[in-house]
Write an enzyme that holds these catalytic residues in place. Structure first.
Site, PDB file in Angstrom:
ATOM      1  N   HIS A 136      -3.621  13.107  -1.307  1.00 48.07           N
ATOM      2  CA  HIS A 136      -2.711  12.449  -0.362  1.00 48.07           C
ATOM      3  C   HIS A 136      -2.127  13.457   0.627  1.00 48.07           C
ATOM      4  CE1 HIS A 136       0.666   9.223   0.139  1.00 48.07           C
ATOM      5  NE2 HIS A 136       0.415   9.850   1.285  1.00 48.07           N
ATOM      6  N   ASP A 177      -1.225   3.540   3.982  1.00 54.61           N
ATOM      7  CA  ASP A 177      -0.091   4.449   3.741  1.00 54.61           C
ATOM      8  C   ASP A 177       0.734   4.702   4.996  1.00 54.61           C
ATOM      9  OD1 ASP A 177       1.608   6.187   2.318  1.00 54.61           O
ATOM     10  OD2 ASP A 177       0.569   7.889   3.213  1.00 54.61           O
ATOM     11  N   HIS A 190       0.970   2.447  -0.829  1.00 50.32           N
ATOM     12  CA  HIS A 190       2.337   2.889  -0.525  1.00 50.32           C
ATOM     13  C   HIS A 190       3.199   1.664  -0.808  1.00 50.32           C
ATOM     14  CE1 HIS A 190       5.402   4.375   2.672  1.00 50.32           C
ATOM     15  NE2 HIS A 190       5.770   3.129   2.418  1.00 50.32           N
ATOM     16  N   ASP A 229       1.622  14.452  -0.584  1.00 55.71           N
ATOM     17  CA  ASP A 229       2.023  13.628   0.565  1.00 55.71           C
ATOM     18  C   ASP A 229       2.481  14.531   1.718  1.00 55.71           C
ATOM     19  OD1 ASP A 229       2.527  11.477   2.195  1.00 55.71           O
ATOM     20  OD2 ASP A 229       4.305  10.771   1.127  1.00 55.71           O
ATOM     21  N   HIS A 283       5.788  17.219  10.562  1.00 52.48           N
ATOM     22  CA  HIS A 283       6.430  16.711  11.783  1.00 52.48           C
ATOM     23  C   HIS A 283       6.873  17.905  12.616  1.00 52.48           C
ATOM     24  CE1 HIS A 283       6.490  12.508  10.613  1.00 52.48           C
ATOM     25  NE2 HIS A 283       6.992  12.836   9.439  1.00 52.48           N
TER      26      HIS A 283
HETATM   27 ZN    ZN Z   1       3.535   6.611   1.867  1.00 56.38          ZN
HETATM   28 ZN    ZN Z   2       1.754   9.522   2.852  1.00 56.66          ZN
END
Ligand code: ZN
Ligand code: ZN
Length: 450
Positions: A78, A170, A197, A323, A327
């Site tokens: 992920h 997701d 998700h 995950d 950013h």
């Molecule tokens: Zn997510």
């Molecule tokens: Zn994600």
């Protein structure tokens, strides 16, 4: 397409390496002993007792000095590589360099890019880019619904033929049970895993942190844990009803772990992942309104955190997934409520978990190593093994090294890491992917060729 072919190898060339006197730890083969290890033509060519392998003139030598630990490389099911469309946050090169620096030889990229990876031609061109640019092996999920809009299924069979390991929306939930049911019916026909998700948006309603006393005190709209857990329970039951294969992404609370345990006990084909930040941090980290601590699902309570650790230990939660969600600085340097959700994680996952959970006496190292590469098998890929003839996907670790996360900057293009500034133990010194040396820490000297 075979499962292995669904993973795209980058352009790295297989090296000839001799790892001398390393402590080999492979939880799947059960090896835990000092060895010399030869890597050649992309595979683990030989294993022998220390001093057992003669160095060949063409080989680069990595000296373990009986001190460094060699484990199967990690696999992250992920990550967000942000390409196409948001290369100011990350791209294939920077994201996979970050993966290599974290000891990962393989990652699975999420399709919530711009445009969304919801058609076979888009997936094909992304796979072509990965073959040219990636530093580690990359697999891809296609979207479940077109544009992640939740209204029309993608051409799942075509995406599978083009190499999608599975499907996810997701970044968003599949809000409609009827839509998900249809996706599960197609999944049974075309294979792959549906990764979810879980978030009931009628409950999360634009909240920015965990709902509880702290969110009330801070005056920030909260997201209740039931926004996640009721969807996990619903979708586990749908998966059971359709006999489909479902993977729950980034679990964050006790009730979700319980729902997964109940589903597994009934024999439903479900699996689950948990992130390093949910294993190590709680809503208390949000108190200072540091936007690096803002992610979805939000950091919850200490008792949720403990349930996640116990779930991982017991195997209710199958694997660790970062995950990794980069950013740009200016996007995160805004008031907490306006900041985008997500933290980077590839470069700190092992050290953060090793420092807190292994050195903290909560789980043994071999369990952490196993869970950090278990994501591959969940998506139908071979699990990495340190054995002769197996692909050389390896991470060389210095478990004694101490470092501060971010002190030398990041390989990722973004620096929104929730563990930045933390003092950590355990460092990835080298990563070998399909026999290529894709990462070498500045502190690791290669003892030249021959
Ligand atoms: Zn997510
Ligand atoms: Zn994600």
């Amino acid at each position: 397409m075979t499962a292995t072919a669904m993973l795209v190898d980058g352009p790295g060339t297989a090296a000839e390496l001799l790892l001398v006197d390393v402590h080999v730890l492979d939880p799947r083969t059960g090896i835990e002993a000092r060895h010399d290890v030869r890597v050649r033509a992309g595979v683990v060519a030989e294993l022998a007792e220390p001093g057992g392998l003669e160095c060949d003139a063409r080989e680069e030598v990595l000296a373990g000095e009986g001190r460094l630990t060699l484990v199967p490389a990690f696999f992250d099911p992920h990550v967000h590589l942000r390409t196409p469309g948001q290369e100011h946050k990350e791209d294939l090169q920077s994201g996979t360099r970050a993966a290599a620096a974290g000891g990962y030889a393989g990652v699975i990229a999420m399709p919530n890019t711009d445009p969304v990876i919801d058609s076979a031609p888009l997936l094909r061109s992304l796979r072509d880019s990965a073959a040219r640019e990636a530093h580690v092996s990359v697999g891809f999920l296609g979207a479940i619904t077109r544009g992640l809009q939740g209204e029309q299924l993608t051409e799942m069979a075509e995406l599978r033929e083009q190499g999608a390991l599975g499907f996810t929306d997701d970044g968003r939930p599949v809000q409609s049970a009827g839509m998900l049911r249809k996706a599960l019916q197609y999944q049974r026909l075309c294979g792959g895993v549906i990764a979810l998700h879980e978030e009931d948006r009628t409950l999360s309603r634009g909240g920015a942190m965990h709902e509880g006393a702290l969110s009330a005190a801070l005056g920030i709209a909260g997201i209740p844990t039931v926004a996640e857990s009721t969807m996990v329970a619903r979708d586990a039951e749908l998966a059971g009803y359709e006999d489909a294969r479902v993977h729950f992404q980034h679990l964050s609370c006790t009730a979700s772990v319980d729902a997964v345990a109940a589903a597994k006990a009934r024999g439903w084909r479900v699996s689950a992942e948990v992130s390093p930040h949910h294993l190590l941090l709680t809503e208390e980290a949000v108190r200072g309104l540091d936007t690096r601590m803002k992610m979805h699902p939000p950091l919850a309570t200490e008792s949720d955190r403990r349930s996640l650790v116990e779930g991982l230990r017991a195997g209710t939660i199958d694997c660790v997934a970062t995950d990794h969600a980069p950013h740009a600085r200016e996007e995160k340097e805004v008031p907490f409520e306006q900041a985008p959700m997500g933290t980077t994680g590839l470069e700190t996952a092992f050290a953060a978990l090793y420092t807190e959970l292994v050195l903290g006496g909560v789980i043994p190292l071999e369990l952490l190593v196993a869970r950090m590469s278990a994501g591959a098998a969940l998506f139908g890929l071979p699990a990495p093994l340190i054995a002769p003839g197996e692909p050389a996907n390896l991470a060389l670790l210095d478990l004694d090294a101490e470092w501060t996360a971010g002190e030398h900057g990041w390989e990722s293009r973004s620096e929104n890491c929730c563990f930045a500034g933390r003092r950590l133990r355990g460092r990835v010194l080298a990563t070998i992917c399909a026999g290529a040396l894709v990462h070498r820490d500045r502190s690791l000297a290669l003892i030249g060729a021959g």
